[in-house]
Design a protein around this motif. Structure first.
Motif, PDB file in Angstrom:
ATOM      1  N   GLU A 125     -42.119 -11.249  91.072  1.00 26.46           N
ATOM      2  CA  GLU A 125     -41.343 -12.363  90.534  1.00 26.46           C
ATOM      3  C   GLU A 125     -41.874 -12.779  89.164  1.00 26.46           C
ATOM      4  O   GLU A 125     -43.084 -12.817  88.931  1.00 26.46           O
ATOM      5  N   VAL A 126     -40.956 -13.088  88.248  1.00 31.56           N
ATOM      6  CA  VAL A 126     -41.334 -13.533  86.911  1.00 31.56           C
ATOM      7  C   VAL A 126     -40.933 -14.992  86.712  1.00 31.56           C
ATOM      8  O   VAL A 126     -41.761 -15.848  86.451  1.00 31.56           O
ATOM      9  N   TRP A 127     -39.639 -15.289  86.810  1.00 34.27           N
ATOM     10  CA  TRP A 127     -39.125 -16.640  86.603  1.00 34.27           C
ATOM     11  C   TRP A 127     -38.448 -17.145  87.874  1.00 34.27           C
ATOM     12  O   TRP A 127     -37.843 -16.370  88.620  1.00 34.27           O
ATOM     13  N   ALA A 128     -38.519 -18.444  88.085  1.00 33.76           N
ATOM     14  CA  ALA A 128     -37.711 -19.108  89.113  1.00 33.76           C
ATOM     15  C   ALA A 128     -37.229 -20.433  88.530  1.00 33.76           C
ATOM     16  O   ALA A 128     -38.030 -21.221  88.009  1.00 33.76           O
ATOM     17  N   PHE A 129     -35.916 -20.657  88.588  1.00 31.96           N
ATOM     18  CA  PHE A 129     -35.305 -21.911  88.151  1.00 31.96           C
ATOM     19  C   PHE A 129     -34.714 -22.586  89.385  1.00 31.96           C
ATOM     20  O   PHE A 129     -33.938 -21.964  90.127  1.00 31.96           O
ATOM     21  N   VAL A 130     -35.063 -23.855  89.617  1.00 33.76           N
ATOM     22  CA  VAL A 130     -34.704 -24.509  90.872  1.00 33.76           C
ATOM     23  C   VAL A 130     -34.090 -25.885  90.610  1.00 33.76           C
ATOM     24  O   VAL A 130     -34.394 -26.548  89.614  1.00 33.76           O
ATOM     25  N   GLU A 176     -40.623 -22.136  87.364  1.00 34.34           N
ATOM     26  CA  GLU A 176     -41.907 -21.480  87.600  1.00 34.34           C
ATOM     27  C   GLU A 176     -41.931 -20.167  86.837  1.00 34.34           C
ATOM     28  O   GLU A 176     -40.952 -19.422  86.825  1.00 34.34           O
ATOM     29  N   ARG A 177     -43.060 -19.892  86.182  1.00 34.46           N
ATOM     30  CA  ARG A 177     -43.222 -18.642  85.425  1.00 34.46           C
ATOM     31  C   ARG A 177     -44.534 -17.995  85.827  1.00 34.46           C
ATOM     32  O   ARG A 177     -45.604 -18.593  85.735  1.00 34.46           O
ATOM     33  N   TRP A 178     -44.446 -16.738  86.302  1.00 35.89           N
ATOM     34  CA  TRP A 178     -45.635 -15.975  86.669  1.00 35.89           C
ATOM     35  C   TRP A 178     -46.034 -15.060  85.519  1.00 35.89           C
ATOM     36  O   TRP A 178     -45.194 -14.371  84.936  1.00 35.89           O
ATOM     37  N   PHE A 179     -47.322 -15.060  85.199  1.00 38.43           N
ATOM     38  CA  PHE A 179     -47.873 -14.205  84.158  1.00 38.43           C
ATOM     39  C   PHE A 179     -48.801 -13.175  84.794  1.00 38.43           C
ATOM     40  O   PHE A 179     -49.687 -13.532  85.592  1.00 38.43           O
TER      41      PHE A 179
END
Length: 339
Positions: free
Chosen positions: A247-252, A271-274
């Protein structure tokens, strides 16, 4: 010894009055467990439901995204938000959270979920406690202290109905201790989630805290609905069969619609995963009433796999910070283990 009579005809002596006043203060604080801003006027239904600690939002990750999680619902935290999302648990997940808030109130959550074939079951604990002091006079040290608060323990089940839809539910037993009066009750959460567009889009709906305390007192029942959109990075061609997409981005976005004692609130976050190991989160809550609880939320997450004897266990640390100039900043710290 002189007595004071309350509106129900119960007589309290002068020694009990300081204790009763302190309990009343604590109840008002617990009822404001969500961050709040300056009051203009209070919603007509405020305080009409018992066990207000059930409004506590479980898990640092969801809180770091502004309290929007009903549509994302893809780890064990969902046991407190939308039990249908437990079908995202692959094997076993365990989480624990400590909430450091105002007035020395301690909020804790513990959640566990395990897959058995297609069925996923889970167990949960949510509690809020504080100590109040007893004094017979204006002494520096209290004569004694007593712990007041409440907790709920739950058992959850979730099951997929096809490839895109899951349903789930949680049955809860509730205990509330107020020193001179205890209350017990039962409640249920039920939820549904749709995962569409090749699992990029999530749509979740859950009814929370449908139940009653002994004596007929209502619980803070609410309807929560949420949307989530995720993006991810596909693994390298040579690892496609063994590594899932990361997962990279999540918009909620969530809408929380209380059915008993409050007005609606709306929540948005991202949320942004690096590098598949570090996450940054941000969210905002908008309260639709004259005593708003609007506010920013920030969060971080770190995850990694264990080594040597812990090689089959993944660890995730999450932290959420909710600033509030009126009731004080709130900090949530939690950990998730997957095994």
């Amino acid at each position: 010894m002189p007595f004071t009579e309350n509106h129900r005809g119960t007589k309290w002596n002068d020694e009990q009055m300081p204790i009763i006043k302190k309990i009343a203060i604590v109840l008002l604080i617990i009822a404001a467990a969500a961050p709040s801003a300056q009051a203009v006027s209070i919603h007509d239904g405020a305080g009409t439901a018992g066990a207000a600690f059930l409004k506590i939002e479980g898990g640092s990750r969801p809180v770091g995204m502004g309290g929007a999680f009903a549509g994302l619902a893809n780890d064990v935290n969902t046991i407190f938000w939308n039990p249908a999302g437990l079908t995202a648990v692959h094997d076993q997940e365990l989480t624990a959270m400590q909430h450091f808030s105002f007035a020395d109130i301690n909020n804790q959550t513990i959640g566990y979920a395990q897959r058995i074939d297609r069925l996923v079951w889970g167990a949960s604990f949510l509690g809020s406690f504080t100590e109040i002091e007893r004094r017979q006079g204006p002494t520096e040290d209290p004569d004694s202290t007593v712990t007041v608060g409440g907790f709920a323990t739950g058992l959850s089940l979730a099951y997929p109905l096809g490839s895109a839809m899951s349903v789930g539910g949680t049955a809860k037993v509730i205990s509330q201790q107020l020193d001179i009066q205890n209350a017990y009750g039962v409640a249920a959460d039920v939820g549904m989630i749709l995962r569409l567009l090749d699992n990029h889009l999530g749509i979740g709906v859950a009814v929370q805290n449908a139940g009653v305390l002994d004596g007929g007192e209502n619980l803070p029942m609410a309807l929560r609905a949420g949307l989530a959109y995720r993006t991810w990075k596909q693994p390298a061609v040579e690892a496609e069969e063994t590594m899932p997409p990361s997962e990279v981005w999540a918009f909620v976005a969530d809408a929380n619609l209380p059915l008993i004692d409050a007005n609606p609130s709306f929540h948005v976050g991202a949320e942004r995963w690096f590098y598949e190991s570090v996450a940054a989160r941000i969210g905002y809550r908008i309260g639709m009433n004259e005593n708003p609880s609007d506010g920013l939320a920030l969060g971080i997450g770190v995850r990694r796999s264990g080594e040597d004897a812990l090689a089959n266990i993944d660890f995730q640390f999450d932290y959420a910070f909710v600033p509030d100039a009126y009731v004080g900043n709130a900090h949530r710290v939690s950990i998730i283990t997957r095994f």
